[in-house]
Design a protein around this motif. Structure first.
Motif, PDB file in Angstrom:
ATOM      1  N   ASN A  70      57.743  34.646  74.117  1.00 48.91           N
ATOM      2  CA  ASN A  70      58.695  34.119  73.137  1.00 48.91           C
ATOM      3  C   ASN A  70      58.542  34.746  71.754  1.00 48.91           C
ATOM      4  OD1 ASN A  70      60.296  32.236  74.624  1.00 48.91           O
ATOM      5  ND2 ASN A  70      58.503  30.889  74.745  1.00 48.91           N
ATOM      6  N   MET A  71      57.606  35.670  71.619  1.00 50.92           N
ATOM      7  CA  MET A  71      57.391  36.307  70.318  1.00 50.92           C
ATOM      8  C   MET A  71      58.418  37.397  70.066  1.00 50.92           C
ATOM      9  SD  MET A  71      53.283  36.850  70.031  1.00 50.92           S
ATOM     10  CE  MET A  71      52.133  35.478  70.119  1.00 50.92           C
ATOM     11  N   ASP A  72      58.918  37.438  68.831  1.00 50.47           N
ATOM     12  CA  ASP A  72      59.729  38.588  68.449  1.00 50.47           C
ATOM     13  C   ASP A  72      58.801  39.655  67.864  1.00 50.47           C
ATOM     14  OD1 ASP A  72      59.123  37.725  65.894  1.00 50.47           O
ATOM     15  OD2 ASP A  72      61.175  37.219  65.344  1.00 50.47           O
ATOM     16  N   GLU A  73      59.356  40.774  67.470  1.00 51.01           N
ATOM     17  CA  GLU A  73      58.530  41.878  66.976  1.00 51.01           C
ATOM     18  C   GLU A  73      57.748  41.489  65.732  1.00 51.01           C
ATOM     19  OE1 GLU A  73      56.499  45.145  67.033  1.00 51.01           O
ATOM     20  OE2 GLU A  73      57.914  44.592  68.622  1.00 51.01           O
ATOM     21  N   THR A  74      58.367  40.675  64.861  1.00 50.57           N
ATOM     22  CA  THR A  74      57.681  40.242  63.638  1.00 50.57           C
ATOM     23  C   THR A  74      56.474  39.379  63.978  1.00 50.57           C
ATOM     24  OG1 THR A  74      59.788  40.276  62.450  1.00 50.57           O
ATOM     25  CG2 THR A  74      57.983  39.072  61.420  1.00 50.57           C
ATOM     26  N   SER A  75      56.604  38.486  64.960  1.00 49.09           N
ATOM     27  CA  SER A  75      55.482  37.640  65.384  1.00 49.09           C
ATOM     28  C   SER A  75      54.352  38.475  65.966  1.00 49.09           C
ATOM     29  CB  SER A  75      55.939  36.617  66.424  1.00 49.09           C
ATOM     30  OG  SER A  75      56.876  35.722  65.876  1.00 49.09           O
ATOM     31  N   ARG A  76      54.720  39.450  66.789  1.00 57.38           N
ATOM     32  CA  ARG A  76      53.695  40.296  67.409  1.00 57.38           C
ATOM     33  C   ARG A  76      52.905  41.081  66.357  1.00 57.38           C
ATOM     34  NH1 ARG A  76      58.035  41.315  71.053  1.00 57.38           N
ATOM     35  NH2 ARG A  76      57.716  40.229  73.034  1.00 57.38           N
ATOM     36  N   SER A  77      53.618  41.615  65.388  1.00 59.94           N
ATOM     37  CA  SER A  77      52.924  42.387  64.343  1.00 59.94           C
ATOM     38  C   SER A  77      52.062  41.471  63.473  1.00 59.94           C
ATOM     39  CB  SER A  77      53.932  43.154  63.478  1.00 59.94           C
ATOM     40  OG  SER A  77      54.811  42.272  62.813  1.00 59.94           O
ATOM     41  N   THR A  78      52.519  40.223  63.272  1.00 64.44           N
ATOM     42  CA  THR A  78      51.728  39.257  62.508  1.00 64.44           C
ATOM     43  C   THR A  78      50.444  38.926  63.238  1.00 64.44           C
ATOM     44  OG1 THR A  78      53.721  38.268  61.522  1.00 64.44           O
ATOM     45  CG2 THR A  78      51.727  36.929  61.524  1.00 64.44           C
ATOM     46  N   LEU A  79      50.534  38.655  64.531  1.00 66.21           N
ATOM     47  CA  LEU A  79      49.356  38.344  65.330  1.00 66.21           C
ATOM     48  C   LEU A  79      48.391  39.531  65.346  1.00 66.21           C
ATOM     49  CD1 LEU A  79      47.949  36.314  67.189  1.00 66.21           C
ATOM     50  CD2 LEU A  79      49.203  37.296  69.112  1.00 66.21           C
ATOM     51  N   ALA A  80      48.916  40.734  65.462  1.00 66.37           N
ATOM     52  CA  ALA A  80      48.071  41.928  65.490  1.00 66.37           C
ATOM     53  C   ALA A  80      47.336  42.120  64.164  1.00 66.37           C
ATOM     54  CB  ALA A  80      48.925  43.154  65.802  1.00 66.37           C
ATOM     55  N   GLU A  81      47.945  41.627  63.081  1.00 70.00           N
ATOM     56  CA  GLU A  81      47.354  41.783  61.744  1.00 70.00           C
ATOM     57  C   GLU A  81      46.168  40.861  61.524  1.00 70.00           C
ATOM     58  OE1 GLU A  81      48.855  40.971  57.204  1.00 70.00           O
ATOM     59  OE2 GLU A  81      50.292  41.830  58.600  1.00 70.00           O
ATOM     60  N   ALA A  82      46.118  39.730  62.271  1.00 68.48           N
ATOM     61  CA  ALA A  82      45.021  38.776  62.108  1.00 68.48           C
ATOM     62  C   ALA A  82      43.725  39.392  62.634  1.00 68.48           C
ATOM     63  CB  ALA A  82      45.333  37.485  62.861  1.00 68.48           C
ATOM     64  N   SER A  83      42.699  39.428  61.798  1.00 71.57           N
ATOM     65  CA  SER A  83      41.440  40.068  62.179  1.00 71.57           C
ATOM     66  C   SER A  83      40.683  39.248  63.219  1.00 71.57           C
ATOM     67  CB  SER A  83      40.559  40.269  60.939  1.00 71.57           C
ATOM     68  OG  SER A  83      40.327  39.028  60.283  1.00 71.57           O
ATOM     69  N   ASP A  92      41.846  29.655  62.690  1.00 71.23           N
ATOM     70  CA  ASP A  92      42.980  29.181  61.899  1.00 71.23           C
ATOM     71  C   ASP A  92      43.102  29.929  60.576  1.00 71.23           C
ATOM     72  OD1 ASP A  92      43.457  27.406  63.909  1.00 71.23           O
ATOM     73  OD2 ASP A  92      42.659  25.651  62.866  1.00 71.23           O
ATOM     74  N   HIS A  93      41.964  30.174  59.934  1.00 69.72           N
ATOM     75  CA  HIS A  93      41.951  30.817  58.627  1.00 69.72           C
ATOM     76  C   HIS A  93      42.613  32.201  58.692  1.00 69.72           C
ATOM     77  CE1 HIS A  93      40.424  31.914  54.666  1.00 69.72           C
ATOM     78  NE2 HIS A  93      39.919  33.012  55.192  1.00 69.72           N
ATOM     79  N   SER A  94      42.222  32.992  59.682  1.00 69.57           N
ATOM     80  CA  SER A  94      42.753  34.346  59.813  1.00 69.57           C
ATOM     81  C   SER A  94      44.216  34.343  60.244  1.00 69.57           C
ATOM     82  CB  SER A  94      41.907  35.129  60.822  1.00 69.57           C
ATOM     83  OG  SER A  94      42.356  36.454  60.927  1.00 69.57           O
ATOM     84  N   LEU A  95      44.564  33.471  61.199  1.00 72.19           N
ATOM     85  CA  LEU A  95      45.941  33.420  61.700  1.00 72.19           C
ATOM     86  C   LEU A  95      46.915  32.983  60.611  1.00 72.19           C
ATOM     87  CD1 LEU A  95      45.293  31.813  65.192  1.00 72.19           C
ATOM     88  CD2 LEU A  95      46.217  34.104  64.796  1.00 72.19           C
ATOM     89  N   LEU A  96      46.537  31.919  59.882  1.00 74.13           N
ATOM     90  CA  LEU A  96      47.425  31.433  58.828  1.00 74.13           C
ATOM     91  C   LEU A  96      47.575  32.455  57.708  1.00 74.13           C
ATOM     92  CD1 LEU A  96      46.340  27.687  58.644  1.00 74.13           C
ATOM     93  CD2 LEU A  96      48.636  28.529  59.158  1.00 74.13           C
TER      94      LEU A  96
END
Length: 272
Positions: free
Chosen positions: A89-102, A106-110
């Motif tokens: 259900n992820m769009d491209e923006t969601s996928r790139s956001t998740l990939a950016e989280a180190s 919760d701290h990193s994801l948010l």
């Protein structure tokens, strides 16, 4: 930055408390984007909202906000962490956001989510900017004052808590006679309080936030349920990091007085 204010409302009572706080201050209702399946409280309050069917369509959601004139955003309420595993259900923006989280805490994801929001030209607003009255102040909060023993337990509790807060698995603990009875983990504060009651039946609760936690969207919260759990468990004092914890309910102080629980706001340097 000015512009229209929006509220992304997850699960729990914090988003509703923020709406009511804004109304008490005479503010116009924000544009509410509802992530929770329970829309009844919002309907009961006469608040217009938009149900978000797919919260992982970041690009679509943020683009619609921009087109609607939203330039300021409040993030409030719980969002199930399992969403990050729902890649279909992820769009491209969601996928790139998740990939950016180190990391996947919760701290990193948010943090990654907020950076994405702000790249769309929408500023995430700190709670104290919109509902400052909900933030715990330093010093005596309720009528009751902690005893010397309770204050000593709180000081000991903070010396332990400041070491585990950076590990990001809990924000509170219970201490009795300078002994740690229970530490918060995945069960949350209320579950920890129940465990402390079963183990000791007395003590004080100390709650704070990690130093690098983002104050715009991730302040710890206490409410009436916390007080009732404390009373049932035999806990008699609540120590909260001043300026870093939100009081969820308008009647919080009066309920603490009724239950005989001393509530104190303490700065991190006083705890140390």
């Amino acid at each position: 930055m000015s512009g229209k204010l929006a509220l992304v409302a997850g699960e729990g009572r914090l988003p509703l408390a923020i709406l009511q706080g804004l109304r008490r201050r005479g503010e116009t209702d924000p544009a509410v984007f509802l992530l929770s399946d329970d829309s009844a409280p919002w309907t009961d309050l006469g608040c217009a909202f938009k149900s978000v069917k797919n919260p992982l369509a970041f690009g679509v959601i943020l683009t619609s906000m921009r087109l609607a004139g939203v330039r300021r955003l409040i993030l409030a309420g719980r969002v199930p962490k399992k969403l990050m595993y729902d890649r279909k259900n992820m769009d491209e923006t969601s996928r790139s956001t998740l990939a950016e989280a180190s990391e996947r805490n919760d701290h990193s994801l948010l943090g990654a989510v907020v950076r994405t929001i702000e790249r769309f030209g929408i500023r995430v607003v700190p709670y104290e900017d919109v509902v400052p009255e909900m933030v715990v102040s330093e010093g005596q909060v309720s009528s009751g004052r902690p005893s010397e023993n309770e204050m000593a337990d709180a000081q000991y509790g903070w010396s332990v808590l400041e070491k585990i807060l950076p590990l990001s698995f809990g924000q509170s603990l219970v201490v009795a006679d300078k002994s740690v009875i229970a530490v918060e983990a995945m069960e949350g504060t209320d579950g920890m309080i129940e465990r402390a009651g079963a183990l000791a039946g007395r003590g004080v609760l100390v709650k704070g936030m990690r130093r690098d936690q983002d104050r715009r969207y991730d302040l710890p919260v206490v409410g009436l349920r916390t007080l009732h759990k404390m009373a049932d468990a035999g806990l008699t004092a609540l120590f909260l990091q001043a300026g870093s914890v939100l009081l969820l309910d308008e009647s919080f102080v009066s309920e603490a007085d009724k239950l005989g629980i001393a509530v104190w706001g303490v700065s991190a340097c006083q705890f140390s």
